[in-house]
Design an enzyme around this catalytic site. Structure first.
Site, PDB file in Angstrom:
ATOM      1  N   HIS A 157      37.405  40.987  35.051  1.00  0.00           N
ATOM      2  CA  HIS A 157      36.107  41.661  34.819  1.00  0.00           C
ATOM      3  C   HIS A 157      35.341  40.992  33.735  1.00  0.00           C
ATOM      4  O   HIS A 157      35.100  41.759  32.603  1.00  0.00           O
ATOM      5  CB  HIS A 157      36.313  43.042  34.463  1.00  0.00           C
ATOM      6  N   LEU A 158      35.053  39.986  33.769  1.00  0.00           N
ATOM      7  CA  LEU A 158      34.430  38.999  32.632  1.00  0.00           C
ATOM      8  C   LEU A 158      33.026  38.726  32.836  1.00  0.00           C
ATOM      9  O   LEU A 158      32.194  38.013  32.029  1.00  0.00           O
ATOM     10  CB  LEU A 158      35.079  37.374  32.391  1.00  0.00           C
ATOM     11  N   GLU A 174      41.102  48.959  38.562  1.00  0.00           N
ATOM     12  CA  GLU A 174      41.179  47.976  37.393  1.00  0.00           C
ATOM     13  C   GLU A 174      41.785  48.964  36.264  1.00  0.00           C
ATOM     14  O   GLU A 174      41.570  50.175  36.247  1.00  0.00           O
ATOM     15  CB  GLU A 174      39.843  47.687  36.961  1.00  0.00           C
ATOM     16  N   ASP A 228      18.589  42.357  51.279  1.00  0.00           N
ATOM     17  CA  ASP A 228      18.304  43.405  50.310  1.00  0.00           C
ATOM     18  C   ASP A 228      17.149  44.365  51.016  1.00  0.00           C
ATOM     19  O   ASP A 228      16.004  43.803  51.036  1.00  0.00           O
ATOM     20  CB  ASP A 228      17.873  42.773  49.081  1.00  0.00           C
ATOM     21  N   ALA A 283      30.218  40.207  31.988  1.00  0.00           N
ATOM     22  CA  ALA A 283      29.352  40.753  30.580  1.00  0.00           C
ATOM     23  C   ALA A 283      30.203  39.866  29.375  1.00  0.00           C
ATOM     24  O   ALA A 283      29.737  40.151  28.515  1.00  0.00           O
ATOM     25  CB  ALA A 283      29.443  42.086  30.549  1.00  0.00           C
TER      26      ALA A 283
END
Length: 526
Positions: A278-279, A260, A170, A281
């Site tokens: 796309h789970l 998507e 990072d 959240a």
């Protein structure tokens, strides 16, 4: 009193908060585009998730609209420039689902390590293939984090609890912050070579797109397992399939895809591949958190003018806004310039003001610099949360105010400390309102920073400008303006060109091959 529309399915606590604060609220999920346009003019605020598309046409019809609040992180469904043009504040809730997403990444790591989806399907099919599903332990394995911000640091904490060794790439993570987290800061090449598991926790930007490209996947450790719960597009999906088929990558789990909803993908059915829709959240706690947060933020703004997590508006009082606005525009452009040109291995940044700028509140200026700088790597950063994100990554931020009078009536200087030493840019305001670059890495140069630009470092020699102009012309790229600067005659020179269109990698490669060229980079300023 203000009136708010909730146009997507949202936890009922959001509506309850609005009503408790005295705000009228209507819940109308599932509206069509035309239905939304027909009624949106009656509302001061719009609370959404991902289904509602807040387009230019919708905003044009929203004649009373003051704020759009997104319960979640992504704002791809909101036309932010159009909202800004109409004076509509756009807010999101960038941290409401951090724990949920981090836990999903850990869950997918376990699924890969023990082949849980395949073993479940086999067992429920009436088979008992105990010898087929030989897994691996997470204990003592090396986890490589690509991105160690809010979500990445939570994953690191959980992984350390599992007795994994954690390394992180990072550019905004300082050595000190890495030490606090218990992770080792490394380069991307080091991470690829050492990691047994790789998880991605970075937004999708020009710098991070396909960060796990075909070449980078080939440099990973044989048998690596890869998890992506961040953004589709961070991984070359075709290259990932080939790496799975060859056995170089032992397993991969994706919660996000380039396209998507991902109803068809070449990865589907590939041995060692796990997918979820796309789970990241999708937990009841996260849905409650983001609903509460967006309602509280919107209510605060509508009732008191307080601004939290705004994507297109800094935290500035009504009294200071007119004076600060041009300075913040200059600050953001200088931060963006530094971020695009010197974004690797940053350890610190200094923001210096002198002349007229020294009489202003410096915090919004600093926030604007950091927003411009960190937007290179984050699609949710703004002037409000940029200082927090910088602090989270351990970036040393220094504010310096000079009472002296210099060559300009006002001057803003941004200096970053990198592994290659300190790099500095400076700018001023012409006519008290027009941002202008006046110094670039120690070279005097005057330039506007706008639109598509080309940054060239070259040897100061006759004929160079003609060569680069010809190369751009042959490629059909028109030059708007050009700005020159040099350290000394015959030495190093800098050329900044504003272009009517962007340049692709093929043209950049051709320009880098011109005689006398030392460096060429494409820049863009919004």
């Amino acid at each position: 009193m203000p009136k708010v529309l909730i146009s997507d399915k949202m936890d009922p606590r959001a509506a309850a908060i609005f009503r408790e604060r005295g705000i009228t609220v209507d819940e109308r999920p599932g509206l069509s585009r035309d239905e939304l346009i027909a009624i949106i003019g009656d509302y001061d605020g719009l609370a959404i998730r991902s289904a509602t598309k807040v387009t230019k046409d919708v905003l044009a019809a929203a004649t009373q609209m003051k704020v759009v609040g997104r319960a979640g992180i992504g704002v791809d469904n909101v036309d932010i420039p159009a909202a800004s043009a109409r004076g509509v504040v756009v807010m999101n809730t960038p941290f409401g689902n951090s724990i949920t997403t981090a836990e999903h990444a850990i869950a997918l790591m376990f699924a890969l390590a023990r082949q849980l989806p395949e073993a479940d399907a086999s067992t429920q099919a009436g088979k008992w293939e105990k010898n087929r599903f030989m897994g691996v332990e997470l204990t003592a394995k090396t986890l490589g984090l690509i991105g160690c911000g809010n979500i990445g640091s939570i994953v690191a904490d959980r992984a350390i609890g599992l007795k994994m060794k954690v390394i992180a790439f990072d550019p905004f993570l300082s050595v000190e912050r890495a030490r606090e987290l218990g992770v080792e800061k490394v380069t991307l090449d080091e991470l690829l070579a050492r990691a047994d598991f790789i998880t991605l926790h970075t937004p999708l930007t020009d710098q991070t797109r396909n960060i796990l490209s075909r070449d980078n996947l080939a440099r990973t450790k044989k048998g690596v397992r890869i998890v992506n719960c961040a953004r589709g597009g961070l991984i070359d999906e075709a290259a990932l399939k080939d790496a799975l088929d060859s056995g170089h990558v032992a397993g991969a789990a994706l919660d996000v895809f380039v396209e998507e909803p991902a109803t068809a993908s070449p990865l589907f059915g590939t041995p060692g591949f796990v997918s979820t829709p796309h789970l990241g959240a999708s937990t009841s706690e996260a849905q409650i958190n983001v609903a509460i947060q967006v309602a509280e933020q919107m209510a605060d703004y509508l009732l008191t003018g307080a601004v939290t997590n705004a994507l297109n508006m800094p935290s500035v009082s009504a009294e200071d806004a007119p004076r600060l606005r041009p300075y913040m525009a200059l600050a953001e452009k200088l931060g963006s310039l530094v971020g695009q040109l010197a974004h690797d291995a940053l350890s610190g940044i200094s923001i210096e003001v002198e002349g007229a700028a020294a009489d202003l509140n410096q915090k919004p200026i600093t926030g604007a610099v950091l927003a411009g700088l960190m937007r290179v790597y984050s699609d949710t950063v703004n002037m409000v949360n940029a200082p927090f994100l910088a602090k989270e990554r351990g970036l040393d931020v220094r504010e310096i105010r000079h009472d002296r009078e210099g060559d300009y009536h006002t001057l803003l200087r941004v200096s970053v400390r990198t592994s290659e030493g300190e790099k500095s840019v400076a700018g001023t305001l012409f006519g008290d309102s027009n941002p202008r670059l006046v110094e670039l890495f120690g070279i005097k140069v005057e330039a506007d920073l706008a639109g598509h630009m080309l940054y060239v470092v070259n040897e100061d020699a006759p004929g160079f400008i003609g060569r680069i102009g010809t190369a751009l012309g042959d490629a059909g790229v028109n030059i708007g303006t050009f700005h020159l600067g040099r350290r000394a005659a015959g030495g190093e020179a800098v050329l900044l060109l504003s272009l009517d269109s962007g340049v692709d990698e093929t043209l950049l490669a051709a320009l880098r091959g011109l005689p006398g060229v030392r460096k060429v980079m494409a820049l863009h300023f919004g």
